[in-house]
Design a protein around this motif. Sequence first.
Motif, PDB file in Angstrom:
ATOM      1  N   SER A 226       0.828  -1.208   0.000  1.00  0.00           N
ATOM      2  CA  SER A 226       0.000   0.000   0.000  1.00  0.00           C
ATOM      3  C   SER A 226       0.863   1.260   0.000  1.00  0.00           C
ATOM      4  O   SER A 226       0.476   2.275  -0.591  1.00  0.00           O
TER       5      SER A 226
ATOM      6  N   THR B  95       1.449   4.507  -3.380  1.00  0.00           N
ATOM      7  CA  THR B  95       1.349   5.960  -3.238  1.00  0.00           C
ATOM      8  C   THR B  95       2.605   6.680  -3.723  1.00  0.00           C
ATOM      9  O   THR B  95       2.678   7.905  -3.661  1.00  0.00           O
TER      10      THR B  95
ATOM     11  N   GLU C 277      -1.969  -5.188  -8.634  1.00  0.00           N
ATOM     12  CA  GLU C 277      -1.996  -4.339  -7.432  1.00  0.00           C
ATOM     13  C   GLU C 277      -2.737  -3.032  -7.701  1.00  0.00           C
ATOM     14  O   GLU C 277      -3.580  -2.605  -6.910  1.00  0.00           O
TER      15      GLU C 277
ATOM     16  N   ALA D 110      -6.461  -1.787  -6.351  1.00  0.00           N
ATOM     17  CA  ALA D 110      -6.545  -0.540  -5.591  1.00  0.00           C
ATOM     18  C   ALA D 110      -7.485   0.478  -6.256  1.00  0.00           C
ATOM     19  O   ALA D 110      -7.724   1.541  -5.709  1.00  0.00           O
TER      20      ALA D 110
END
Length: 141
Positions: free
Chosen positions: A34, A38, A116, A120
């Motif tokens: 996670s 970002t 991924e 997300a």
Amino acid sequence: MPVIKAEDILEGETALRQWAGLARAAAVQAHTSSERLTIAPRLGRRQMAMAVRYALYMLQLRAPGPGVEVRVAPFAAVKVLDGPKSDPHNLTPPDVIELEPAVWLRLACGITRWDEEREAGHISAMGERDNLSRFLPLPVD
């Protein structure tokens, strides 16, 4: 119209390498997936545009064709992969993939994986050929 002008290719390659270096340094500090999702190093607007365009250019070289439109707003869009061409009345092909610049660059540089980013909610894709994972990451060294 090409995604990047011939005279801008070197600048685009340099910008992509710069972004990749910054992102890889940040990825070393990221302890979870996670956190990697970002990572978004900031470059000047022109450098970001050149990095995105160069990476899309590299994708076009790996997966030529008119069947899927890959959009990285606000900087560029390309058509890749075999498949039906755009309808002459509607220039959008049947398969469209939309990504934010940081998402596209993370994928292109191998910071994150397609699944991924998709899980997300960072990839908007519709159509039969809505997965570019077999072409990523791009050679950025």
